[in-house]
Design a protein around this motif. Structure first.
Motif, PDB file in Angstrom:
ATOM      1  N   SER A  23       0.844  -1.192   0.000  1.00 22.08           N
ATOM      2  CA  SER A  23       0.000   0.000   0.000  1.00 22.08           C
ATOM      3  C   SER A  23       0.877   1.240   0.000  1.00 22.08           C
ATOM      4  N   ASP A  24       0.251   2.423  -0.307  1.00 20.54           N
ATOM      5  CA  ASP A  24       0.997   3.684  -0.269  1.00 20.54           C
ATOM      6  C   ASP A  24       1.585   3.919   1.109  1.00 20.54           C
ATOM      7  N   ASP A  25       0.844   3.485   2.147  1.00 16.10           N
ATOM      8  CA  ASP A  25       1.350   3.692   3.501  1.00 16.10           C
ATOM      9  C   ASP A  25       2.631   2.911   3.728  1.00 16.10           C
ATOM     10  N   GLU A  26       2.666   1.677   3.146  1.00 13.41           N
ATOM     11  CA  GLU A  26       3.867   0.859   3.316  1.00 13.41           C
ATOM     12  C   GLU A  26       5.035   1.460   2.548  1.00 13.41           C
ATOM     13  N   ILE A  27       4.741   2.001   1.282  1.00 10.26           N
ATOM     14  CA  ILE A  27       5.810   2.618   0.501  1.00 10.26           C
ATOM     15  C   ILE A  27       6.355   3.846   1.197  1.00 10.26           C
ATOM     16  N   SER A  28       5.444   4.589   1.827  1.00 12.34           N
ATOM     17  CA  SER A  28       5.873   5.828   2.465  1.00 12.34           C
ATOM     18  C   SER A  28       6.839   5.567   3.599  1.00 12.34           C
ATOM     19  N   LEU A  29       6.755   4.371   4.145  1.00 13.20           N
ATOM     20  CA  LEU A  29       7.691   4.055   5.215  1.00 13.20           C
ATOM     21  C   LEU A  29       9.117   3.997   4.690  1.00 13.20           C
ATOM     22  N   LYS A  30       9.235   3.576   3.395  1.00  7.07           N
ATOM     23  CA  LYS A  30      10.559   3.500   2.792  1.00  7.07           C
ATOM     24  C   LYS A  30      11.028   4.882   2.333  1.00  7.07           C
ATOM     25  N   GLY A  31      10.058   5.810   1.998  1.00  9.41           N
ATOM     26  CA  GLY A  31      10.404   7.124   1.461  1.00  9.41           C
ATOM     27  C   GLY A  31      10.359   7.132  -0.056  1.00  9.41           C
ATOM     28  N   PHE A  32       9.658   8.121  -0.634  1.00  8.39           N
ATOM     29  CA  PHE A  32       9.592   8.248  -2.085  1.00  8.39           C
ATOM     30  C   PHE A  32      10.917   8.802  -2.620  1.00  8.39           C
ATOM     31  N   TYR A  33      11.253   8.419  -3.848  1.00 11.09           N
ATOM     32  CA  TYR A  33      12.485   8.940  -4.438  1.00 11.09           C
ATOM     33  C   TYR A  33      12.388   8.931  -5.958  1.00 11.09           C
ATOM     34  N   ILE A  34      13.144   9.840  -6.562  1.00  9.15           N
ATOM     35  CA  ILE A  34      13.377   9.882  -8.012  1.00  9.15           C
ATOM     36  C   ILE A  34      14.881  10.073  -8.184  1.00  9.15           C
ATOM     37  N   GLU A  35      15.494   9.175  -8.905  1.00 13.39           N
ATOM     38  CA  GLU A  35      16.938   9.265  -9.107  1.00 13.39           C
ATOM     39  C   GLU A  35      17.261   9.145 -10.601  1.00 13.39           C
ATOM     40  N   PHE A  36      18.314   9.858 -11.043  1.00 11.74           N
ATOM     41  CA  PHE A  36      18.826   9.728 -12.413  1.00 11.74           C
ATOM     42  C   PHE A  36      20.289  10.145 -12.415  1.00 11.74           C
ATOM     43  N   GLY A  37      20.966   9.874 -13.504  1.00  9.01           N
ATOM     44  CA  GLY A  37      22.411   9.989 -13.533  1.00  9.01           C
ATOM     45  C   GLY A  37      22.971  11.390 -13.422  1.00  9.01           C
ATOM     46  N   SER A  38      22.328  12.391 -14.054  1.00  4.73           N
ATOM     47  CA  SER A  38      22.891  13.738 -14.067  1.00  4.73           C
ATOM     48  C   SER A  38      21.778  14.754 -13.930  1.00  4.73           C
ATOM     49  N   ASP A  39      22.056  15.837 -13.211  1.00  2.78           N
ATOM     50  CA  ASP A  39      21.038  16.890 -13.054  1.00  2.78           C
ATOM     51  C   ASP A  39      21.263  18.051 -14.013  1.00  2.78           C
ATOM     52  N   SER A  40      22.146  17.872 -15.001  1.00  2.00           N
ATOM     53  CA  SER A  40      22.344  18.909 -16.024  1.00  2.00           C
ATOM     54  C   SER A  40      22.835  18.266 -17.310  1.00  2.00           C
ATOM     55  N   LEU A  41      22.368  18.804 -18.427  1.00  2.00           N
ATOM     56  CA  LEU A  41      22.760  18.320 -19.744  1.00  2.00           C
ATOM     57  C   LEU A  41      23.121  19.505 -20.617  1.00  2.00           C
ATOM     58  N   VAL A  42      24.139  19.318 -21.464  1.00  2.00           N
ATOM     59  CA  VAL A  42      24.562  20.356 -22.401  1.00  2.00           C
ATOM     60  C   VAL A  42      24.414  19.806 -23.811  1.00  2.00           C
ATOM     61  N   PHE A  43      23.688  20.550 -24.663  1.00  2.00           N
ATOM     62  CA  PHE A  43      23.469  20.160 -26.054  1.00  2.00           C
ATOM     63  C   PHE A  43      24.234  21.119 -26.964  1.00  2.00           C
ATOM     64  N   ASN A  44      24.640  20.615 -28.129  1.00  2.00           N
ATOM     65  CA  ASN A  44      25.212  21.527 -29.111  1.00  2.00           C
ATOM     66  C   ASN A  44      24.086  22.276 -29.807  1.00  2.00           C
ATOM     67  N   LYS A  45      24.426  23.119 -30.765  1.00  2.00           N
ATOM     68  CA  LYS A  45      23.413  23.989 -31.359  1.00  2.00           C
ATOM     69  C   LYS A  45      22.494  23.275 -32.343  1.00  2.00           C
ATOM     70  N   ASN A  46      22.853  22.052 -32.744  1.00  2.00           N
ATOM     71  CA  ASN A  46      22.033  21.306 -33.683  1.00  2.00           C
ATOM     72  C   ASN A  46      20.874  20.614 -32.975  1.00  2.00           C
ATOM     73  N   ALA A  47      19.849  20.251 -33.727  1.00  2.62           N
ATOM     74  CA  ALA A  47      18.760  19.457 -33.163  1.00  2.62           C
ATOM     75  C   ALA A  47      19.333  18.118 -32.684  1.00  2.62           C
ATOM     76  N   SER A  48      19.010  17.727 -31.473  1.00  2.00           N
ATOM     77  CA  SER A  48      19.593  16.500 -30.932  1.00  2.00           C
ATOM     78  C   SER A  48      18.710  15.922 -29.835  1.00  2.00           C
ATOM     79  N   GLN A  49      19.107  14.725 -29.374  1.00  2.00           N
ATOM     80  CA  GLN A  49      18.284  13.975 -28.421  1.00  2.00           C
ATOM     81  C   GLN A  49      19.181  13.293 -27.388  1.00  2.00           C
TER      82      GLN A  49
END
Length: 744
Positions: A23-49
């Motif tokens: 249940s959400d109550d059980e998940i909340s005991l663990k703590g919600f989180y969102i994680e990913f590798g980098s908090d900033s990205l730099v793109f060149n001037k061309n269209a890119s992905q």
């Protein structure tokens, strides 16, 4: 516009056999989180992905991106980030990822086009004028005002006592060399007294004190500045003389806003050591990156690097601009007003006080300049700058879209290649090289408020927002404008007689008017008309306005526009376009025929003189009836083409004969001759052959007089020609609705 992407992620719980999800109550005991590798990205001037993987324990994720140029899409745990190509400076944004009480951000930076280091380009050396003289000047506008450094003051010949030619001589002391001069016209824009027309340039040096002629020039009263190169560098110049033959204002004025003389800076970089020509648009064969690294000038090093890496935005920055015949040439031949001066848009927008760098291959001593127009403040809100071979470093006085002004007597001269390195790319649409699929792409990239659309015969400059709102297909819209302009030229016989205008018809927005209007070089339309002007279907149905204004430009004068006809004969064109576009004639819709045929005060029923009518639509009827009867009913399709050609090729009456009443009578004479019919009964009904002596206010007040003796003489003259009478005695009753009754 904010872009928000909301996606449901599959519940993180994994089902094993009969084990239920936490249940959400059980998940909340663990703590919600969102994680990913980098908090900033730099793109060149061309269209890119880029794709980054999220780790999270939350069932729902909200992704927000506050800009249009960046888009983030979540698919499962994959966050796909796309950025559009950047044609401007570096830009930043932030992607926000939300779930329950957790908020994370990813900073996005996209590099832009590097700002060219224009500061490395040395200024050319301004040569001071030691003194000057003029054979004629007005006390309020002495010659000294033409070299005082103030572009708001100007020299002018005496307003009433000037005897042309006028000689203006600039003197120099201890000058090492001189390469070119720049003429700045008097301030105020087009149609200002004194704008230069024809003149000669002569020069003298210490080694050759007698004057040597450089060339003859004709600036054709243009309000743009011009830069003129000497054929070769002048060594130790002492004098430059201008022999002025005429200027705008009946040839009685000549004016100079500012005249500046320059020597090219000897420290300037030799661009031909790297590039194939002075436009610096292509590298020489064999130029390597290491060679580019050794370029001493930062600006040319930047430019060479961009071109080598194929990163240079060349679609609009590098273009070849053709010479156009000056519109005054065909206007004089066709006895009309002038078509556009702006046939060479650059697609470049510049800011005020911007350092604009324009590289030119080799215009020679042709009259080439760059004009910047800010339609937000009106067509006359402009500044202009002469363009010469090599580097042109310009400090712009105003903001707006830039146009190349390259006008000659023939328009057959070689094209000029320019590379406009600075300024922002706004782009334009040209039906000759773009298609329907290009329309959205080009419009989306526009950086200015306004956008140029070019056809074969027409040119629009309207707001980007209105094009986006009303114009899904720019090609279809400009094709319709081309049709409108072509229909009028064809009706006038310009196609038949090989006298089509060499310039386009210009349509632009104007915030300073409550009406549409036509004037020299342009037609203008208030902002509230954009829903019609930019919409193909409404333009087709409501074409009267632009056809009317184009008709004004096309009025053949004075033969088809004598006093009182300014708002009449142009509407022959309006009706031709309106009905050819498949619309019902305005004379039918507005019951003009009914009022003219049945009204007690009409010309026909009151038996008044034609010139006495104050209803321009009633006066339009007989001109249109000639078209309906002769061209449509009798099949003489060349009638009006030949009438216009008659007036184009027949000399204007002498001063002793030049009265508006005489021109009205001459129209009858000409019509009968070209139709080979005695149409005097028709003109009698419409009051053309009635004596009149009346003052008519038609943008100015002029008396129109026709005497009974003149009427009698013309009738006798036509009778002596033995033209046959038309088979129909009631031509004055023909309308758009009953033409078929006259065909047999």
């Amino acid at each position: 516009m904010k872009k928000i992407s909301i996606l449901l992620i599959l519940t993180i719980c994994v089902l094993f056999l009969h084990t239920s999800c936490n249940s959400d109550d059980e998940i909340s005991l663990k703590g919600f989180y969102i994680e990913f590798g980098s908090d900033s990205l730099v793109f060149n001037k061309n269209a890119s992905q880029e794709i980054i993987i999220l780790e999270t324990n939350m069932p729902q994720i909200l992704v927000e991106v506050p800009v249009d140029w960046c888009e983030a899409t979540l698919n499962g745990y994959d966050l796909t980030i796309n950025v559009e190509a950047n044609i401007d400076i570096s830009r930043d944004t932030e992607i926000t990822i939300k779930g329950k009480t957790v908020i994370k951000t990813i900073k996005i930076n996209q590099k832009g086009i590097n700002t060219p280091p224009t500061g490395s380009i040395p200024d050319d050396v301004l040569i001071p004028v030691s003194s000057a003289s003029a054979s004629s000047f007005h006390s309020a506008n002495p010659i000294e005002l033409s070299f005082d450094g103030d572009y708001d003051t100007y020299f002018m010949t005496h307003w009433t006592q000037a005897t042309f030619p006028v000689e203006v001589i600039y003197n120099f002391n201890n000058v090492e060399a001189m390469d070119y001069f720049i003429y700045y016209p008097r301030p105020g824009g087009a149609n200002k007294n004194g704008l230069l027309g024809e003149f000669e340039v002569w020069y003298a040096t210490e080694g050759n004190p007698a004057f040597t002629k450089l060339d003859n020039f004709d600036f054709k009263n243009s309000p743009t500045s011009v830069r003129i190169n000497f054929a070769s560098r002048l060594i130790k110049p002492t004098q430059v003389k201008f022999v002025l033959y005429r200027g705008y204002g009946s040839g009685t004025y000549a004016a100079i806003g500012e005249m500046e003389f320059y020597r090219r800076n000897p420290e300037a970089f030799d661009c031909l050591s790297v590039f194939t020509d002075y436009s610096c648009s292509e590298l020489k064969d064999g130029i390597t990156l290491s060679a580019i690294e050794n370029i001493s000038d930062p600006f040319f090093k930047y430019l060479a690097t961009e071109i080598y890496n194929k990163d240079y935005d060349s679609e609009f920055r590098i273009q070849e601009y053709k010479a156009y015949q000056h519109p005054s040439i065909m206007a004089a031949i066709n006895k009309t007003s002038t078509y556009s001066l702006l046939d060479n848009p650059t697609g470049i927008y510049v800011d005020a006080n911007e350092e604009l760098i324009v590289l030119a291959n080799d215009p020679g001593i042709s009259n080439v300049s760059l004009q910047i127009i800010d339609l937000a403040n009106g067509y006359g809100s402009s500044s202009s700058y002469g363009i010469s071979k090599g580097v042109n470093k310009i400090k712009t006085a105003s903001k707006g879209l830039a146009y190349v002004m390259y006008h000659t007597n023939t328009g057959n001269e070689a094209s000029i290649k320019l590379n406009i390195v600075t300024g922002k790319v706004n782009g334009y649409f040209d039906s000759k090289k773009h298609n329907k699929e290009d329309w959205g792409r080009l419009l989306e990239k526009a950086t200015d408020t306004y956008f140029d659309v070019l056809g074969q015969y027409s040119h629009l400059t309207f707001p980007v927002a209105d094009f986006k709102r009303y114009t899904p297909d720019g090609k279809a819209l400009i094709d319709k404008y081309d049709e409108l302009v072509y229909l009028e030229m064809e009706f006038m016989g310009l196609v038949k007689y090989g006298k089509m205008f060499k310039n386009k018809m210009y349509f632009h927005i104007d915030y300073g008017t409550t009406l549409m209007y036509a004037t020299a070089y342009r037609t203008a339309y208030r902002a509230s008309t954009m829903a019609t002007m930019c919409n193909l279907s409404t333009l087709t149905a409501s074409c009267w306005g632009p056809a009317h204004e184009v008709g004004h430009v096309n009025q053949t004068r004075p033969g088809m526009r004598w006093q009182g006809m300014t708002e009449v004969t142009n509407n022959i064109h309006s009706l031709h376009v309106q009905t050819t576009f498949g619309n019902t004639s305005r004379l039918v819709i507005d019951n003009v025929y009914v009022k003219a045929f049945t009204g007690s005060n009409s010309i026909i029923n009151a038996r008044t003189a034609f010139a006495e009518s104050t209803d321009v639509f009633e006066q339009l009827i007989p001109f249109w009836q000639l078209k309906l009867y002769l061209m449509d009913a009798l099949g003489r399709s060349e009638f009006y083409k030949d009438v216009y050609e008659h007036y184009r090729t027949t000399p204007v009456l002498s001063a002793t004969q030049l009265t508006d009443g005489v021109y009205q009578l001459d129209f009858i004479r000409t019509t009968c001759k070209i139709a080979n019919l005695d149409l005097t009964d028709f003109f009698e009904v419409w009051g053309f052959l009635r004596a009149v002596n009346i003052e008519i206010n038609d943008y100015n007040t002029v008396k129109l007089t026709i005497t009974q003796q003149q009427v009698d003489d013309l009738k006798a003259e036509i009778a002596a020609k033995n033209y046959p009478k038309p088979k129909h005695s009631n031509i004055h009753l023909i309308t758009d609705l009953n033409v078929s009754d006259y065909k047999n």
